[in-house]
Design a protein around this motif. Structure first.
Motif, PDB file in Angstrom:
ATOM      1  N   GLU A  24       0.819  -1.842   0.048  1.00 13.80           N
ATOM      2  CA  GLU A  24      -0.227   0.007  -0.437  1.00 13.80           C
ATOM      3  C   GLU A  24       0.941   1.265   0.045  1.00 13.80           C
ATOM      4  O   GLU A  24       0.285   2.497  -0.160  1.00 13.80           O
ATOM      5  CB  GLU A  24      -0.708  -0.456   1.359  1.00 13.80           C
ATOM      6  N   THR A  25       2.509   0.845   0.266  1.00 11.05           N
ATOM      7  CA  THR A  25       3.337   1.775   0.680  1.00 11.05           C
ATOM      8  C   THR A  25       4.591   2.252  -0.120  1.00 11.05           C
ATOM      9  O   THR A  25       4.946   0.760  -0.313  1.00 11.05           O
ATOM     10  CB  THR A  25       3.884   2.596   1.735  1.00 11.05           C
ATOM     11  N   GLN A  26       4.934   3.280  -0.922  1.00 12.80           N
ATOM     12  CA  GLN A  26       6.378   3.087  -1.618  1.00 12.80           C
ATOM     13  C   GLN A  26       7.245   2.704  -0.850  1.00 12.80           C
ATOM     14  O   GLN A  26       8.053   2.033  -1.566  1.00 12.80           O
ATOM     15  CB  GLN A  26       6.032   4.601  -2.702  1.00 12.80           C
ATOM     16  N   LEU A  85      -1.532  -0.430  -3.782  1.00 15.33           N
ATOM     17  CA  LEU A  85      -0.436   1.438  -3.983  1.00 15.33           C
ATOM     18  C   LEU A  85      -0.519   0.902  -6.233  1.00 15.33           C
ATOM     19  O   LEU A  85      -0.201   1.574  -6.317  1.00 15.33           O
ATOM     20  CB  LEU A  85       1.097   0.889  -4.102  1.00 15.33           C
ATOM     21  N   SER A 115       0.100   5.796  -8.462  1.00 12.88           N
ATOM     22  CA  SER A 115      -0.518   5.838  -6.558  1.00 12.88           C
ATOM     23  C   SER A 115      -2.391   5.148  -7.247  1.00 12.88           C
ATOM     24  O   SER A 115      -2.804   5.413  -9.336  1.00 12.88           O
ATOM     25  CB  SER A 115      -1.145   6.758  -7.230  1.00 12.88           C
TER      26      SER A 115
END
Length: 663
Positions: free
Chosen positions: A615-617, A635, A662
């Motif tokens: 879900e995140t970089q 993500l 995104s």
């Protein structure tokens, strides 16, 4: 008279076997009924004999002794008539009472015989013949009534009849020897009848006892688990219902705060037993179950009942008032006892346990519904707090009611109209290009509205409804995927219910074959928990699917138990690491190490690796550094309807610089 010492010695021992106790009780029960009649016959015989000799014998012989005999006989007759109201049931008491009966019978018979011999000497031939016949008839009646005590009956006959027959021969007329021989033969025949009757009586009692023992043995077999020796499911629920009735009869109990009154039931399920059974065989699996049962028996007491319900599921109920904390603390103690290592020869194994508790009367008013709620608490615990104790709550009750609504709605659902498919992309880490879409079922019920898959899939899997959902979802997903570029695959999850049902599996394979979609572009995902549930049948189903050319992925890797025990035994193409590890990587170094190790394992086994829940970089950068091959998560894209899939594909293909987009 030599019979008397043998008789007395025979009754000095204490009964040691079940048959002896039963014989004593049966003999006493009959004698209590018959002895008043015996004493009545004796009284009549004494009165008639005394009256017959009253004109020739001294007054003491015809009045004094007969009166004493009659009073004693009446006293004993009344005593046994009173005993009819409360017949002893204790074998030792019966044995002692029979000893008293035999002592009194022998003593009374000896004194009576001496009295009649004395009278015989005063009579003429007619009175003597009358007395002999009276003695013989009375002996016959006594022998019949005392037939269950053959040694006593024969002893009494041996005391009186031979002597009188001898007197008859010595003092009677010329016909006396013939009469004596005739009476003697009658006596011998009567003795034979008594012995046969006693033997048949003993055999009857023995057969009855054997039947009772067989019935008890069958009852135990029917109510006892043969492997562990614990009560089985039927016995457990009979005891539970009995305990609930008893608690209900007491009336409502005052409960303040969180105090729990009445009864608490728990359902215990072993975590990790199935892999041990598959890996080491059923013999070791049985050893594990017996050892776990032995550990659970430590907690058994008069107020606590432990049982094996079947498989690796056990149950427990406790009577009394408990606070919530006490119940959970007890559950933790049980879990700790079952977590202790298991050792069998050179095999070291380990299991854990999850426990769900429910309360009477707070959660349910009968055993069936109490079990349902304890089982739901167990299910919730295995999903969210594996290896711990969970107490049924109002939130669980709401969830159960929702599940019931969902089940009813599923049974009436038109899946062709109500079921839709969303597609979530799987992205190659190095190129950040879409390599596949996972098909995710969505259900919009006309009665309930949109239902979360986490809610309706488990309900559907609990019955046979999942088969229709799987077929409809797969057919729709294959139809959509036919229009995709040939380098993009379809990923589809199959339930354990579909895998272990040959009929459902055949229908799935027919759908794939008739869809026009290249099987080489299809990834069938199988959850790790499905393998744990029934590995052999699941492996056979996977082998059948593999013959069609489809790819096999192991989903939710790491969320279950003993995954490594299965990987090398299956024709896998890909492993999907469970999202729970990824979500903790940025705050938990252990989670990062686990993910790195699992990615390395996949590389060593030449298996593709997909990490879910990205879900995140920051998470993506860590995974890329670990060497992960594919990723999936918000993500890179949320699940989208079929008409948006082409746009997502084009968006990724036209993206510049190879950066992740995104959500």
């Amino acid at each position: 008279m030599l019979v008397l010492p043998s008789l007395l010695n025979g009754w000095r021992r204490t009964p040691v076997s079940g048959i002896e106790r039963e014989l004593d009780l049966a003999r006493l029960a009959i004698l209590i009924t018959n002895l008043p009649l015996l004493y009545g016959v004796i009284c009549v015989h004494i009165i008639v004999t005394a009256y017959s000799f009253s004109s020739v014998a001294p007054r003491a012989l015809v009045y004094g002794l007969p009166l004493a005999f009659i009073l004693f006989a009446l006293f004993r007759a009344v005593h046994f008539m009173r005993l009819r109201q409360s017949i002893p049931v204790d074998g030792r008491v019966a044995h002692d009472m029979l000893r008293i009966v035999q002592f009194i019978a022998v003593g009374f018979g000896t004194l009576g015989t001496a009295w009649m011999v004395e009278l015989y000497l005063y009579g003429d031939s007619a009175l003597r013949s009358q007395l002999v016949f009276s003695v013989v008839i009375t002996n016959m009646i006594c022998s019949y009534i005392l037939g269950q005590l053959p040694r006593v009956a024969l002893t009494l006959a041996g005391i009186s009849m031979p002597g009188f027959l001898l007197l008859l021969v010595l003092t009677g007329g010329p016909e006396a020897p013939v009469i004596a021989i005739n009476l003697g033969l009658v006596g011998l025949f009567l003795a034979y009848i008594v012995m046969v009757s006693a033997r048949d009586f003993e055999r009857m009692v023995a057969a009855k006892l054997h039947a009772v023992e067989l019935a008890e043995e069958n009852r135990l077999l029917a109510n006892t688990d043969s492997l562990t020796g614990l009560p089985n499911r039927r016995e457990f629920f009979e005891r539970l219902e009995c305990a609930i009735r008893e608690e209900g009869a007491k009336g409502g109990q005052e409960m303040g705060g969180q105090e729990m009154g009445g009864l608490v039931m728990g359902v215990i399920d072993l975590d990790g037993f199935k892999p041990i059974n598959d890996l080491y065989g059923h013999a070791i699996g049985d050893c594990v179950l017996r050892e776990c049962a032995a550990r659970l028996e430590i907690f058994s007491s008069g107020a606590t009942t432990i049982a094996r319900l079947g498989g690796d599921e056990f149950a427990i109920f406790m009577r009394g008032a408990f606070e919530e904390a006490d119940v959970l603390r007890f559950g933790e103690q049980v879990c700790a006892a079952l977590r202790a290592p298991l050792r069998f020869a050179d095999i070291h194994a380990g299991v854990s346990a999850s426990i769900g508790f429910a309360r009477y009367p707070q959660d349910a008013m009968d055993g069936h519904h109490l079990y349902e709620r304890a089982d739901y608490a167990l299910y919730f615990g295995k999903q969210n707090h594996r290896g711990a104790a969970v107490l049924f709550s109002s939130e669980h009750e709401s969830k159960m009611l929702l599940n019931a609504r969902i089940e009813q709605a599923l049974r009436k659902a038109d899946f062709e109209q109500e079921l839709t498919i969303r597609f979530q992309p799987l992205v190659h880490v190095a190129t950040q290009r879409i390599v596949a879409f996972e098909a995710l079922a969505r259900w919009a019920s006309p009665e309930i509205g949109d239902v979360n898959p986490d809610d309706f899939i488990p309900v559907a899997e609990s019955g046979e409804l999942i088969h229709a959902i799987t077929r409809t979802a797969l057919r729709k997903a294959l139809r959509v995927a036919r229009s995709w570029p040939r380098d993009i695959k379809l990923s589809f999850n199959i339930s354990i219910r579909d895998l272990v049902s040959q009929r459902a599996l055949t229908q799935i394979m027919a759908l794939i074959a008739g869809s026009g979609f290249d099987p080489a572009r299809l990834d069938i995902e199988v959850t790790e928990t499905a393998l744990v549930a029934d590995f052999e049948r699941a492996a056979a189903a996977i082998a059948q699917l593999k013959t069609m050319g489809v790819n096999i992925s192991l989903d939710d890797f790491g969320a279950g138990h003993s995954s490594l025990a299965y990987i090398h035994r299956l024709p896998l193409d890909m492993i999907k690491i469970d999202r729970s590890f990824v979500q903790e990587m940025h705050v938990n170094s252990i989670a990062r190490d686990i993910v790195r190790s699992m990615i390395g394992l996949c590389a060593n086994l030449n298996l593709d690796c997909v990490t879910e829940g990205v879900e995140t970089q920051e998470q993506f950068d860590l995974l890329r550094g670990f060497g992960c091959t594919f990723v999936q998560g918000f993500l890179f894209g949320r699940p989208v309807p079929e008409d948006e899939v082409p746009g997502v594909i084009e968006q990724y293909r036209s993206a510049c610089g190879g950066k992740a987009l995104s959500a």
